[in-house]
Design a protein around this motif. Structure first.
Motif, PDB file in Angstrom:
ATOM      1  N   ALA A   1       0.848  -1.198   0.000  1.00  0.00           N
ATOM      2  CA  ALA A   1       0.000   0.000   0.000  1.00  0.00           C
ATOM      3  C   ALA A   1       0.884   1.248   0.000  1.00  0.00           C
ATOM      4  N   SER A   2       0.298   2.390  -0.368  1.00  0.00           N
ATOM      5  CA  SER A   2       1.040   3.649  -0.298  1.00  0.00           C
ATOM      6  C   SER A   2       1.185   4.050   1.170  1.00  0.00           C
TER       7      SER A   2
ATOM      8  N   ALA B   1      -1.483   3.313   4.140  1.00  0.00           N
ATOM      9  CA  ALA B   1      -1.052   2.591   5.338  1.00  0.00           C
ATOM     10  C   ALA B   1      -1.316   3.417   6.588  1.00  0.00           C
ATOM     11  N   ARG B   2      -0.981   4.710   6.532  1.00  0.00           N
ATOM     12  CA  ARG B   2      -1.187   5.601   7.692  1.00  0.00           C
ATOM     13  C   ARG B   2      -2.678   5.684   8.042  1.00  0.00           C
ATOM     14  N   GLN B   3      -3.520   5.862   7.003  1.00  0.00           N
ATOM     15  CA  GLN B   3      -4.965   5.979   7.239  1.00  0.00           C
ATOM     16  C   GLN B   3      -5.523   4.683   7.813  1.00  0.00           C
ATOM     17  N   ALA B   4      -5.086   3.543   7.271  1.00  0.00           N
ATOM     18  CA  ALA B   4      -5.575   2.251   7.761  1.00  0.00           C
ATOM     19  C   ALA B   4      -5.138   2.025   9.211  1.00  0.00           C
ATOM     20  N   LEU B   5      -3.899   2.414   9.547  1.00  0.00           N
ATOM     21  CA  LEU B   5      -3.440   2.293  10.940  1.00  0.00           C
ATOM     22  C   LEU B   5      -4.291   3.160  11.869  1.00  0.00           C
TER      23      LEU B   5
ATOM     24  N   ALA C   1      -4.586  -6.045  12.323  1.00  0.00           N
ATOM     25  CA  ALA C   1      -5.856  -5.673  11.682  1.00  0.00           C
ATOM     26  C   ALA C   1      -5.607  -4.836  10.432  1.00  0.00           C
ATOM     27  N   THR C   2      -4.621  -3.950  10.506  1.00  0.00           N
ATOM     28  CA  THR C   2      -4.298  -3.088   9.361  1.00  0.00           C
ATOM     29  C   THR C   2      -3.790  -3.915   8.182  1.00  0.00           C
ATOM     30  N   VAL C   3      -2.838  -4.815   8.467  1.00  0.00           N
ATOM     31  CA  VAL C   3      -2.287  -5.656   7.403  1.00  0.00           C
ATOM     32  C   VAL C   3      -3.383  -6.529   6.806  1.00  0.00           C
ATOM     33  N   ALA C   4      -4.220  -7.115   7.652  1.00  0.00           N
ATOM     34  CA  ALA C   4      -5.304  -7.974   7.176  1.00  0.00           C
ATOM     35  C   ALA C   4      -6.263  -7.179   6.282  1.00  0.00           C
TER      36      ALA C   4
END
Length: 128
Positions: A104-105, A109-113, A122-125
């Motif tokens: 991911a960009s 990644a920051r937004q998902a975290l 959970a973020t990686v999944a």
């Protein structure tokens, strides 16, 4: 156990008595201690930690005032919160890990975290 009420024993004398009984005492230079319970996490920041070894049985004493947090929220998110330079309270190392793992960009990644309260798994999944 050894002293009552008024001021207890001199710490040096206490240490000598403990050594005579086969108890080794070591101070641990801890930055943080997290105790997880089913209901919440207790986070001790910069606690005083002592390890006592009594004939192979290790006991840890934690002295400090904990901050109570939601269950499972302490730990990995904690690093981001203490880093004032990181955007949005997310640890940059966690962002890099998610980018490397998922492709991911950095922004994704920051937004998902952030959306997952810093939970790496959970973020990686979510992004895989």
């Amino acid at each position: 156990m050894f002293g009552g009420g008024g001021g207890g024993l001199n710490p040096r004398k206490m240490e000598q008595m403990m050594k005579q009984m086969g108890i080794d005492v070591d101070d641990i230079d801890a930055e943080e201690v997290i105790i997880r319970t089913a209901d919440h996490d207790l986070v001790f920041t910069d606690p005083e930690v002592t390890k006592m070894d009594a004939r192979g049985q290790e006991t840890y004493q934690v002295i400090g005032t904990p901050e109570e947090r939601d269950s499972g929220s302490a730990g990995e998110l904690e690093a981001g919160e203490s880093d004032d330079d990181s955007a949005g309270g997310v640890d940059e190392d966690d962002v890099d890990l998610v980018v490397t793992r998922t492709g991911a960009s950095e922004e994704e990644a920051r937004q998902a975290l952030e959306d997952n309260d810093g939970d790496l798994a959970a973020t990686v999944a979510e992004l895989e």
